[in-house]
Design an enzyme around this catalytic site. Structure first.
Site, PDB file in Angstrom:
ATOM      1  CB  CYS A  55      -0.945   0.000   1.184  1.00 40.69           C
ATOM      2  SG  CYS A  55      -2.125  -1.351   1.115  1.00 40.69           S
ATOM      3  CG  HIS A  73      -3.182   3.578   2.343  1.00 39.77           C
ATOM      4  ND1 HIS A  73      -3.599   3.250   1.080  1.00 39.77           N
ATOM      5  CD2 HIS A  73      -3.216   2.430   3.081  1.00 39.77           C
ATOM      6  CE1 HIS A  73      -3.856   1.950   1.032  1.00 39.77           C
ATOM      7  NE2 HIS A  73      -3.641   1.439   2.228  1.00 39.77           N
ATOM      8  CG  ASN A 123      -6.443  -0.796   1.203  1.00 39.78           C
ATOM      9  OD1 ASN A 123      -5.750  -0.317   0.316  1.00 39.78           O
ATOM     10  ND2 ASN A 123      -5.938  -1.312   2.314  1.00 39.78           N
TER      11      ASN A 123
HETATM   12  N1  ACO Z   1     -18.248  -8.654   9.040  1.00 38.76           N
HETATM   13  C1  ACO Z   1     -18.671  -8.935  10.286  1.00 38.76           C
HETATM   14  N2  ACO Z   1     -17.837  -9.232  11.294  1.00 38.76           N
HETATM   15  C2  ACO Z   1     -16.529  -9.233  11.029  1.00 38.76           C
HETATM   16  C3  ACO Z   1     -16.007  -8.962   9.759  1.00 38.76           C
HETATM   17  C4  ACO Z   1     -16.929  -8.665   8.733  1.00 38.76           C
HETATM   18  N3  ACO Z   1     -16.550  -8.387   7.479  1.00 38.76           N
HETATM   19  N4  ACO Z   1     -14.656  -9.035   9.798  1.00 38.76           N
HETATM   20  C5  ACO Z   1     -14.335  -9.347  11.065  1.00 38.76           C
HETATM   21  N5  ACO Z   1     -15.463  -9.476  11.810  1.00 38.76           N
HETATM   22  C6  ACO Z   1     -15.567  -9.818  13.230  1.00 38.76           C
HETATM   23  C7  ACO Z   1     -14.346 -10.508  13.761  1.00 38.76           C
HETATM   24  O1  ACO Z   1     -14.387 -11.881  13.448  1.00 38.76           O
HETATM   25  C8  ACO Z   1     -14.448 -10.215  15.225  1.00 38.76           C
HETATM   26  O2  ACO Z   1     -15.362 -11.110  15.792  1.00 38.76           O
HETATM   27  P1  ACO Z   1     -15.074 -11.742  17.258  1.00 38.76           P
HETATM   28  O3  ACO Z   1     -15.041 -10.559  18.193  1.00 38.76           O
HETATM   29  O4  ACO Z   1     -16.222 -12.651  17.454  1.00 38.76           O
HETATM   30  O5  ACO Z   1     -13.743 -12.431  17.154  1.00 38.76           O
HETATM   31  C9  ACO Z   1     -15.085  -8.827  15.283  1.00 38.76           C
HETATM   32  O6  ACO Z   1     -15.661  -8.618  13.978  1.00 38.76           O
HETATM   33  C10 ACO Z   1     -14.092  -7.716  15.555  1.00 38.76           C
HETATM   34  O7  ACO Z   1     -12.928  -7.935  14.747  1.00 38.76           O
HETATM   35  P2  ACO Z   1     -11.686  -6.958  14.772  1.00 38.76           P
HETATM   36  O8  ACO Z   1     -10.644  -7.476  13.839  1.00 38.76           O
HETATM   37  O9  ACO Z   1     -11.303  -6.641  16.178  1.00 38.76           O
HETATM   38  O10 ACO Z   1     -12.358  -5.632  14.140  1.00 38.76           O
HETATM   39  P3  ACO Z   1     -11.727  -4.221  13.997  1.00 38.76           P
HETATM   40  O11 ACO Z   1     -12.576  -3.224  14.655  1.00 38.76           O
HETATM   41  O12 ACO Z   1     -10.260  -4.223  14.296  1.00 38.76           O
HETATM   42  O13 ACO Z   1     -11.900  -3.978  12.426  1.00 38.76           O
HETATM   43  C11 ACO Z   1     -10.524  -4.058  10.460  1.00 38.76           C
HETATM   44  C12 ACO Z   1     -11.293  -4.856  11.512  1.00 38.76           C
HETATM   45  C13 ACO Z   1     -11.524  -3.231   9.689  1.00 38.76           C
HETATM   46  C14 ACO Z   1      -9.833  -5.049   9.528  1.00 38.76           C
HETATM   47  C15 ACO Z   1      -9.487  -3.158  11.140  1.00 38.76           C
HETATM   48  O14 ACO Z   1      -8.741  -3.883  12.072  1.00 38.76           O
HETATM   49  C16 ACO Z   1      -8.557  -2.504  10.169  1.00 38.76           C
HETATM   50  O15 ACO Z   1      -8.923  -1.639   9.395  1.00 38.76           O
HETATM   51  N6  ACO Z   1      -7.257  -2.844  10.214  1.00 38.76           N
HETATM   52  C17 ACO Z   1      -6.258  -2.182   9.418  1.00 38.76           C
HETATM   53  C18 ACO Z   1      -6.285  -2.586   7.983  1.00 38.76           C
HETATM   54  C19 ACO Z   1      -5.354  -1.662   7.226  1.00 38.76           C
HETATM   55  O16 ACO Z   1      -5.207  -0.505   7.518  1.00 38.76           O
HETATM   56  N7  ACO Z   1      -4.668  -2.132   6.259  1.00 38.76           N
HETATM   57  C20 ACO Z   1      -3.761  -1.173   5.598  1.00 38.76           C
HETATM   58  C21 ACO Z   1      -2.740  -1.769   4.947  1.00 38.76           C
HETATM   59  S1  ACO Z   1      -3.387  -2.726   3.655  1.00 38.76           S
HETATM   60  C22 ACO Z   1      -2.062  -3.242   2.672  1.00 38.76           C
HETATM   61  O17 ACO Z   1      -0.927  -2.929   2.890  1.00 38.76           O
HETATM   62  C23 ACO Z   1      -2.373  -4.157   1.551  1.00 38.76           C
END
Ligand code: ACO
Length: 323
Positions: free
Chosen positions: A113, A250, A280
């Site tokens: 990214c 980003h 993304n």
């Molecule tokens: N729909 C419903 N529930 C979901 C989904 C979904 N699509 N995805 C995950 N969940 C669930 C999980 O399983 C978890 O359930 P549990 O509590 O029963 O275990 C719950 O939702 C919470 O999961 P978290 O991972 O804690 O959710 P979070 O609030 O952290 O959001 C996210 C997840 C959106 C992926 C976030 O962590 C994020 O944006 N991370 C950074 C990603 C990023 O910035 N990437 C940039 C670089 S990308 C690159 O370089 C290619």
């Protein structure tokens, strides 16, 4: 002395738009969860005939049109991508051929990214070193091809697209009041590479593989990494957050964007947000957002624009440009 000035910008998106609601039929998720956790409402998904090369070519042509130039005016192409058409040759040379360029040179750059931020920093060094006069810096991705469509924690986050800028050498030193690239800062930390990676490759599995991410871990590190390189760029340029006209981060997650802007003291109305429209798009995210901001009439000639990205590796970086 020479500096690198942005002369044109363009973008390209696949025809097909996929709204969040479509995922409700594929995996256990909801539109509400995706919007609330990420800010994403839709993304574009490449059809079979749309590739990283075709999208990159379309973005490059749009950037050339906006610059009033033709491919014959370009002597170098850098393509930032993690989803090349083939393992080799570089997709940049395919774009070179598609554009009908018989001269110059082209190569791919892989920093996930952060690819576009790495590419523009590299391009600026080539220009300042006298190796190129006018170049295309492109970010193009088809992440839909490396997603595990059964994994709800990743498949809802990414989209396809491309953005490109034309950079041109102009006489004069890089300085705050002059148009052009002013300062940049790049970082990487390979010890974090298991947080966000693809589980395949030519030298290991002989397959392309699928994207894997520990989302919470990436999130935890993101704001700190972003602010670290931005503060470095501020120091190098001798400015503060108040001097910025536009912040183009980003576009991975609305919550990361908002938290970074807040921590840096960048006013909300200066932040360009397109994650709702594109998801993304990895290395395409920053040039796509730049292109949208120019189209919307937000970024204008002479504005001070701060670019930032972070991604797999981890890699991260920031660039300050007088538009
Ligand atoms: N729909 C419903 N529930 C979901 C989904 C979904 N699509 N995805 C995950 N969940 C669930 C999980 O399983 C978890 O359930 P549990 O509590 O029963 O275990 C719950 O939702 C919470 O999961 P978290 O991972 O804690 O959710 P979070 O609030 O952290 O959001 C996210 C997840 C959106 C992926 C976030 O962590 C994020 O944006 N991370 C950074 C990603 C990023 O910035 N990437 C940039 C670089 S990308 C690159 O370089 C290619």
């Amino acid at each position: 002395m020479t500096r690198s000035v942005v002369r044109g910008i363009g973008s390209a998106l696949p025809r097909r738009i996929m709204k969040n609601a479509e995922f409700e039929k594929l995996v256990d998720t909801t539109d509400e969860w995706i919007v609330q956790r990420t800010g994403i409402r839709q993304r574009h998904i490449a059809s079979e005939d749309e590739t990283t090369a075709s999208l990159g070519e379309a973005a490059a042509r749009a950037a050339l049109d906006s610059a009033g130039l033709t491919p014959a005016d370009i002597d170098m192409i850098i393509l930032a991508t993690s989803t090349p058409n083939n393992t080799f040759p570089a997709t940049a040379v395919e774009i070179q051929e598609r554009l009908g360029m018989s001269g110059g040179f082209a190569f791919d750059m892989q920093a996930v990214c952060s690819g576009f931020v790495y590419a523009i920093t590299t391009a600026d060094l080539y220009i300042r070193g006298g190796q190129a006069k006018r170049m295309l810096v492109i970010g193009s991705e088809t992440f839909s091809r490396i997603l595990d469509w059964n994994d709800r924690t990743t498949c809802v986050l990414f989209g396809d697209g491309a953005g490109a800028v034309v950079l041109e050498a102009e006489d004069g030193e890089a300085a705050l009041e002059q148009r052009g690239v002013i300062a940049s800062s790049l970082r990487s930390d390979g010890s974090q590479r298991d947080k966000l990676y693809v589980d395949g490759g030519p030298s290991t599995t002989c397959t392309v593989g699928h994207l894997r991410m520990q989302g919470r871990e990436v999130f935890k590190h993101a704001v700190g990494m972003i602010t670290d390189v931005i503060e470095d760029v501020f120091d190098k340029a001798g400015i503060t957050a108040e001097d910025i006209d536009w912040f183009v981060p980003h576009q991975a997650n609305r919550r990361i964007i908002d938290a970074s802007a807040k921590k840096l003291g960048i006013a909300e109305e200066k932040v360009v947000v397109t994650v709702d429209l594109h998801g993304n798009t990895s290395a395409a995210s920053v040039p796509l957002a730049l292109s949208v901001a120019v189209e919307r009439g937000q970024i204008k000639k002479g504005d001070l624009v701060l670019l930032e990205a972070m991604g797999g590796g981890f890699t991260w970086g920031a660039v300050l440009v007088r538009w």
